[in-house]
Design an enzyme around this catalytic site. Structure first.
Site, PDB file in Angstrom:
ATOM      1  N   ARG A 122     -63.321  17.015 101.560  1.00 58.12           N
ATOM      2  CA  ARG A 122     -64.457  18.313 101.409  1.00 58.12           C
ATOM      3  C   ARG A 122     -65.863  17.563 101.795  1.00 58.12           C
ATOM      4  NH1 ARG A 122     -62.176  22.600  98.195  1.00 58.12           N
ATOM      5  NH2 ARG A 122     -60.727  21.679  96.789  1.00 58.12           N
ATOM      6  N   VAL A 157     -58.140  23.588 109.030  1.00 58.45           N
ATOM      7  CA  VAL A 157     -59.023  22.762 109.238  1.00 58.45           C
ATOM      8  C   VAL A 157     -59.369  22.110 107.692  1.00 58.45           C
ATOM      9  CG1 VAL A 157     -60.050  24.135 111.376  1.00 58.45           C
ATOM     10  CG2 VAL A 157     -60.364  24.857 108.887  1.00 58.45           C
ATOM     11  N   ASP A 191     -58.290  33.463 105.551  1.00 59.91           N
ATOM     12  CA  ASP A 191     -57.210  33.411 106.339  1.00 59.91           C
ATOM     13  C   ASP A 191     -56.453  34.533 106.261  1.00 59.91           C
ATOM     14  OD1 ASP A 191     -54.900  32.284 107.539  1.00 59.91           O
ATOM     15  OD2 ASP A 191     -54.557  30.846 105.986  1.00 59.91           O
ATOM     16  N   LYS A 212     -60.043  33.261 110.112  1.00 56.02           N
ATOM     17  CA  LYS A 212     -59.092  32.941 111.058  1.00 56.02           C
ATOM     18  C   LYS A 212     -58.158  34.408 111.529  1.00 56.02           C
ATOM     19  CE  LYS A 212     -57.317  28.599 109.264  1.00 56.02           C
ATOM     20  NZ  LYS A 212     -56.115  27.943 108.513  1.00 56.02           N
ATOM     21  N   GLU A 214     -68.108  32.738 100.931  1.00 55.70           N
ATOM     22  CA  GLU A 214     -66.643  32.207 100.857  1.00 55.70           C
ATOM     23  C   GLU A 214     -66.742  31.108 102.340  1.00 55.70           C
ATOM     24  OE1 GLU A 214     -64.025  30.941  99.967  1.00 55.70           O
ATOM     25  OE2 GLU A 214     -62.641  32.555  99.369  1.00 55.70           O
ATOM     26  N   ASP A 215     -65.669  29.846 101.981  1.00 56.33           N
ATOM     27  CA  ASP A 215     -65.765  29.159 103.192  1.00 56.33           C
ATOM     28  C   ASP A 215     -65.054  29.763 104.398  1.00 56.33           C
ATOM     29  OD1 ASP A 215     -63.511  29.214 101.280  1.00 56.33           O
ATOM     30  OD2 ASP A 215     -63.145  26.995 101.589  1.00 56.33           O
ATOM     31  N   LYS A 225     -63.187  25.763  95.030  1.00 59.10           N
ATOM     32  CA  LYS A 225     -64.433  24.748  95.523  1.00 59.10           C
ATOM     33  C   LYS A 225     -64.780  24.792  96.847  1.00 59.10           C
ATOM     34  CE  LYS A 225     -61.601  21.760  92.533  1.00 59.10           C
ATOM     35  NZ  LYS A 225     -61.024  20.622  92.477  1.00 59.10           N
ATOM     36  N   GLY A 226     -63.979  25.677  97.663  1.00 53.81           N
ATOM     37  CA  GLY A 226     -64.304  25.357  99.064  1.00 53.81           C
ATOM     38  C   GLY A 226     -65.658  26.030  99.746  1.00 53.81           C
TER      39      GLY A 226
HETATM   40  P1  IMP Z   1     -56.510  33.819 102.061  1.00 53.26           P
HETATM   41  O1  IMP Z   1     -57.623  34.415 102.747  1.00 53.26           O
HETATM   42  O2  IMP Z   1     -56.139  34.633 100.648  1.00 53.26           O
HETATM   43  O3  IMP Z   1     -55.345  33.402 102.670  1.00 53.26           O
HETATM   44  O4  IMP Z   1     -56.890  32.573 101.341  1.00 53.26           O
HETATM   45  C1  IMP Z   1     -58.142  31.726 101.763  1.00 53.26           C
HETATM   46  C2  IMP Z   1     -58.060  30.306 101.226  1.00 53.26           C
HETATM   47  O5  IMP Z   1     -57.133  29.479 101.542  1.00 53.26           O
HETATM   48  C3  IMP Z   1     -59.414  29.522 101.396  1.00 53.26           C
HETATM   49  O6  IMP Z   1     -60.184  30.131 100.457  1.00 53.26           O
HETATM   50  C4  IMP Z   1     -59.013  28.186 101.354  1.00 53.26           C
HETATM   51  O7  IMP Z   1     -59.056  27.697  99.910  1.00 53.26           O
HETATM   52  C5  IMP Z   1     -57.542  28.308 101.903  1.00 53.26           C
HETATM   53  N1  IMP Z   1     -57.262  27.995 103.302  1.00 53.26           N
HETATM   54  C6  IMP Z   1     -56.898  28.699 104.143  1.00 53.26           C
HETATM   55  N2  IMP Z   1     -56.980  28.350 105.444  1.00 53.26           N
HETATM   56  C7  IMP Z   1     -57.570  26.990 105.228  1.00 53.26           C
HETATM   57  C8  IMP Z   1     -57.621  25.756 106.120  1.00 53.26           C
HETATM   58  O8  IMP Z   1     -57.466  26.025 107.354  1.00 53.26           O
HETATM   59  N3  IMP Z   1     -58.213  24.596 105.461  1.00 53.26           N
HETATM   60  C9  IMP Z   1     -58.228  24.537 104.094  1.00 53.26           C
HETATM   61  N4  IMP Z   1     -58.209  25.714 103.354  1.00 53.26           N
HETATM   62  C10 IMP Z   1     -57.674  26.743 103.988  1.00 53.26           C
HETATM   63 MG    MG Z   2     -61.933  29.181  99.235  1.00 51.62          MG
END
Ligand code: IMP
Ligand code: MG
Length: 185
Positions: free
Chosen positions: A169, A157, A107, A135, A103-104, A47-48
């Site tokens: 959100r 965040v 990470d 990140k 994407e939002d 949903k991000g």
């Molecule tokens: P990754 O890149 O596979 O680790 O996952 C990314 C997902 O983790 C994002 O789509 C978010 O849903 C969640 N996420 C990672 N960092 C944050 C944060 O700082 N705040 C809120 N959600 C986060």
């Molecule tokens: Mg996301």
């Protein structure tokens, strides 16, 4: 009646609403130039990416189509394996299409790396990724991200689509959650 303002749960505003919109406009100009022929399919990750999709799509002055996917990691232990479960798949057939994943935040990069491979296997003509936030850990995984809004520190965040336990959100800005919010949980 006094209502509590959720903005007071932030220890710091990292990116204001104005800064977000200026950046999305900047990225929109790049994307317009990169897709001169056929309308790309914007694929938002629920949903991000809700707010990024809504505002970015409206910044664009070219034709686009939109679709959504919802994915979830297979629990904490499989985070590292990058195995992802599809909760909601695309409605659109993407063979031969130019796909732009929206994407939002990136990470670890594992979600996007999996998603890119998954969409590639369906025969998309091209796949690019746009993320509002990135990140530092994202550098550790080999996933190419063509459009990045902001590189941010490794803090947790919220706001502008990003949640903590499904909340925040709806904040207009992006900020760091104050420790008092999650301490004692
Ligand atoms: P990754 O890149 O596979 O680790 O996952 C990314 C997902 O983790 C994002 O789509 C978010 O849903 C969640 N996420 C990672 N960092 C944050 C944060 O700082 N705040 C809120 N959600 C986060
Ligand atoms: Mg996301």
């Amino acid at each position: 009646m006094d209502v509590e303002d959720i903005r007071s749960d932030l220890s710091e505003v990292l990116i204001t609403e104005e800064e977000i919109h200026a950046k999305l406009a900047e990225l929109a100009r790049l994307v317009e130039a990169d897709y001169p022929n056929e309308p790309p399919l914007l694929v938002g990750v629920l949903k991000g990416a809700l707010m990024v999709m809504a505002d970015f799509a409206r910044e664009l002055r070219i034709h686009v189509e939109t679709d959504w996917m919802a994915v979830s990691s297979y629990g904490a232990s499989t985070q590292s394996s990058g195995v992802v479960r599809i909760l909601k798949d695309l409605d659109t057939e993407i063979a031969g299409r130019d796909v732009l994943i929206v994407e939002d935040i990136i990470d670890s990069g594992l979600t996007l790396s999996w998603l890119r491979a998954n969409l590639e296997s369906r025969g998309a003509r091209s796949i690019r990724i746009l993320t509002l936030l990135r990140k530092p850990d994202a550098a550790k995984v080999d996933v190419e991200v063509e459009y990045v809004g902001f590189d941010i520190p490794p803090a947790f965040v919220v706001g502008y689509g990003l949640d903590y336990a499904e909340k925040y959100r709806n904040l207009r800005a992006i900020g760091v959650l104050a420790p008092h919010v999650y301490q004692g949980e």
